[in-house]
Design an enzyme around this catalytic site. Structure first.
Site, mmCIF file in Angstrom:
data_model
loop_
_atom_site.group_PDB
_atom_site.id
_atom_site.type_symbol
_atom_site.label_atom_id
_atom_site.label_comp_id
_atom_site.label_asym_id
_atom_site.label_seq_id
_atom_site.Cartn_x
_atom_site.Cartn_y
_atom_site.Cartn_z
ATOM 1 N N LYS A 116 44.733 91.265 70.839
ATOM 2 C CA LYS A 116 43.462 91.234 71.557
ATOM 3 C C LYS A 116 43.674 91.181 73.063
ATOM 4 O O LYS A 116 42.904 91.733 73.841
ATOM 5 C CB LYS A 116 42.626 90.037 71.088
ATOM 6 N N GLU A 200 37.633 83.201 75.629
ATOM 7 C CA GLU A 200 36.497 83.978 76.103
ATOM 8 C C GLU A 200 35.329 83.053 76.400
ATOM 9 O O GLU A 200 35.175 82.005 75.760
ATOM 10 C CB GLU A 200 36.035 84.995 75.045
ATOM 11 N N HIS A 235 32.121 82.768 61.408
ATOM 12 C CA HIS A 235 32.477 83.934 62.209
ATOM 13 C C HIS A 235 32.789 85.156 61.351
ATOM 14 O O HIS A 235 33.422 86.102 61.808
ATOM 15 C CB HIS A 235 33.666 83.637 63.134
ATOM 16 N N ARG A 292 40.815 100.602 61.538
ATOM 17 C CA ARG A 292 40.735 100.837 60.094
ATOM 18 C C ARG A 292 39.282 101.089 59.727
ATOM 19 O O ARG A 292 38.397 101.028 60.591
ATOM 20 C CB ARG A 292 41.247 99.611 59.337
#
Length: 668
Positions: A116, A200, A235, A292
């Site tokens: 990430k 974040e 999540h 994917r």
């Protein structure tokens, strides 16, 4: 096009790929672990090969075993599905080295988006908007804490190599940060073998909107519009829809252009998803790119009329994209509900077991079901507990929502706890109907979606009683038919008594509450004495085994399934469970469980935070279990002394076993 492909996956996605391959005349090869020897994907494929024991690391994550099967079976390409090896660059390289096509993106794209942190750096150069945060290499806890303070709480800790909500923790204040960081790293290491994280800014009311992208080896790249995936627990997504409610054409175009730019920035090929956070003011920020096919791809297929697996096969075989951007259009609205074996009332803990009863809605142009398990199949500890994906379509969102509510009402599962009732509550909520969505939807409407458990209604008790009585009557008729004296009064179930009212008692357990129903036998049916008063009932079963009941003049259709001593009463998407109870049976240990702390689910012990003889306060974390890569913390219910530990790190435990013993503070 390929003649033979191997599907390096299991469950519904393996079945999904097989269906498209069969339509295209492509031979399919399945692989399976010991736990999946009788699984649906194994029976659907043209050939199937065992690759190892049940744990994924010993089977579905063994790239060398899968490539060996590809060589033995003559497979020219491997479709990895999602999860497992689908985003493993080393496996993709191994496929290339073995001369087998990997139905996925180039290894460079997988590596670029696999971290990430690296992904955000690339997106920043490509002018794709980013959420304020930290995604650098320094992983020292104290440094990360300072970065969190710089960003400003609340912040989100995310596993750098992760996805699916694993290794993710929301932190609302500085004091919570150290424990949240340690937990996120532990889960990330277990899930991905990499405990690096990024930080974040945590947006307070964001929507999760993602764009489906596709690119080929001829330089073409398109997007197939957006999906709203804001309804999430832990999540992880549970309801997805396309197009996103309230999406304005200008914003759709802007997000689509950004997603295609993201794909081009890494030389992408194949199916991918660029995920964004959409703020209330219309600003959107790149989160990650999944290299994917996504679990929720069916809603995109339903609104575009395209088969994305077919697109994957075409692109992997070297063909150009079937359509250009201007040829793609949105038609209608689709919603997907993920049917999970889990208990929403217990923080969505997985439920393990056999599907003793399974009945699904009728499939057609408006209803689609993607599944990898049938009645009698097992939901095991080793894999994700998703039973199926229920997808509905209609010309507009209101119509799709009506179809979703009806389909959920028609979906029946007995043997494991499911989230079907919870999904029905979400679908019926006024805020959901209004399209007022964000990733905090479930928590914000918790009081509506998780109502306090209610006792069985008189109608539910009447249906349960009627089911028991009809079963007894059927058994008596069968016994009489095989008896030497079919007319014997001993075969009667009418409760006849000499000089006394003919009645009988039925005993149920509703949770921990004992309920008695008195049955009076009448010529016109059964008169039941229920908590709310007397009720005359009668009924019969239809050809499908459903109960057709007359409850005091009200006609009711319900399904009652008996699983051992448990009765599950299902009606219009709602179910209630009762146990047939013998009040005179021995109950076992009359002293209760005392200080025993038991496993709430089958799992693996991943952390033990106490020692024998240690004193603990109420709420102190004692042990952490992991199942399907989810963590559950066992905490002290009261102050006490740890008398003994029955398991150590790495042990597998069954549901209900004693994990440790806690005595009172004096050790007695």
């Amino acid at each position: 096009m390929f003649d033979t492909i191997l599907i390096a996956n299991r469950g519904e996605i393996a079945c999904r790929v097989i269906r498209t391959a069969r339509r295209l005349g492509i031979r399919t090869v399945a692989v399976f672990s010991d736990a999946d020897a009788d699984a649906l994907h194994v029976t659907m494929a043209d050939e199937a090969y065992r690759i190892g024991p049940a744990p994924a690391r010993e089977s579905y994550l063994r790239g060398e075993a899968i490539l060996e099967v590809a060589a033995r079976s003559g497979a020219q390409a491997i479709h990895p599905g999602y999860g497992f090896l689908s985003e493993n660059a080393e496996f993709a390289e191994a496929c290339a080295a073995a001369g087998v096509a990997f139905i996925g993106p180039p290894t460079g794209a997988i590596r670029a988006m696999g971290s990430k942190s690296a992904a955000k750096a690339i997106m920043e150069k490509a002018a794709v908007p980013l959420v304020p945060g930290y995604h650098g290499e320094n992983q020292e806890p104290e440094f990360l804490r300072r970065e969190a303070e710089r960003i400003g709480f609340p912040v989100l800790i995310k596993a750098s190599a992760g996805g699916g909500g694993k290794g993710m923790r929301a932190v609302r204040e500085g004091a919570e940060f150290p424990d949240a960081l340690a937990s996120a790293r532990r889960e990330a290491r277990a899930s991905f073998g990499d405990d690096r994280v990024l930080l974040e800014k945590y947006l307070t009311k964001p929507r999760h909107v993602e764009i489906q992208v596709f690119a080929d080896t001829h330089g073409n790249a398109v997007h197939l519009f957006e999906r709203d995936c804001s309804i999430q627990r832990r999540h992880q997504k549970v309801l997805e829809e396309a197009p996103a409610p309230g999406m304005k054409p200008a914003l759709r175009e802007k997000m689509g252009v950004a997603a295609v730019a993201a794909a081009r920035a890494i030389g992408y090929v194949g199916a991918g998803t660029v995920e964004f956070l959409l703020d209330e003011d219309g600003s959107f920020y790149f989160m990650e790119m999944n290299t994917r096919l996504q679990v929720e791809h069916p809603v995109t297929e339903m609104i575009t009329g395209q088969d994305l697996v077919e697109w994957q096969l075409l692109v992997a075989a070297g063909s150009p994209l079937p359509l250009g951007q201007k040829e793609l259009a949105i038609g209608g609205h689709a919603i997907e509900a993920r049917i999970y074996a889990e208990d929403p009332a217990r923080d969505f803990l997985p439920s393990i077991g056999r599907l003793a009863h399974l009945r699904t809605p009728v499939e057609g142009a408006n209803v689609r079901i993607d599944t990898g398990v049938g009645e009698g199949g097992e939901v095991s500890i080793y894999y994700d507990p998703m039973i199926a994906k229920l997808i509905v379509w209609d010309t507009d969102r209101a119509g799709a929502l009506r179809r979703l509510r009806q389909a959920l009402a028609d979906y029946q599962v007995v043997g494991v706890t499911t989230n079907i009732g919870f999904l029905g509550s979400v679908a019926a909520h006024p805020a959901f109907a209004a399209g007022d969505l964000d990733t905090g939807f479930i928590e914000r409407h918790r009081a509506d979606l998780f109502p306090d458990p209610r006792p069985a209604s008189d109608r539910t008790l009447a249906l349960a009683s009627l089911d028991v009585l009809l079963r007894r009557a059927d058994e008596a008729r069968r016994a009489a038919a095989t008896s030497l004296d079919p007319s014997s009064p001993w075969h009667q179930t009418s409760g006849w008594r000499l000089n006394c009212d003919n009645h009988h008692f039925l005993h149920f357990l509703d949770g921990e509450t004992a309920v008695k129903v008195t049955v009076h036998y009448r010529a016109e049916g059964y008169l039941l004495e229920l908590p709310g008063g007397p009720l005359l009932v009668r009924g019969e079963r239809d050809a499908a085994g459903d109960l057709l009941a007359d409850l005091g003049g009200a006609r009711v259709k319900a399904t009652v399934v008996r699983h051992g001593a448990i009765l599950t009463i299902m009606k219009r998407g709602r179910s209630h469970t009762l146990a047939i109870h013998d009040p005179y049976a021995l109950t076992g240990d009359e002293e209760g469980t005392g200080g025993r702390l038991t496993a709430p689910m089958p799992g693996k012990v991943v952390a033990v935070m106490v020692e024998p003889g240690e004193r603990v306060e109420k709420g102190r974390p004692l042990m952490i279990l992991e199942a399907m890569k989810m963590e559950h913390t066992i905490t002290a219910p009261r102050p006490g002394l740890v008398e003994r530990l029955n398991f150590t790190v790495g042990c597998l435990v069954s549901e209900g076993v004693e994990l440790l013993a806690l005595t009172d503070e004096q050790g007695g």
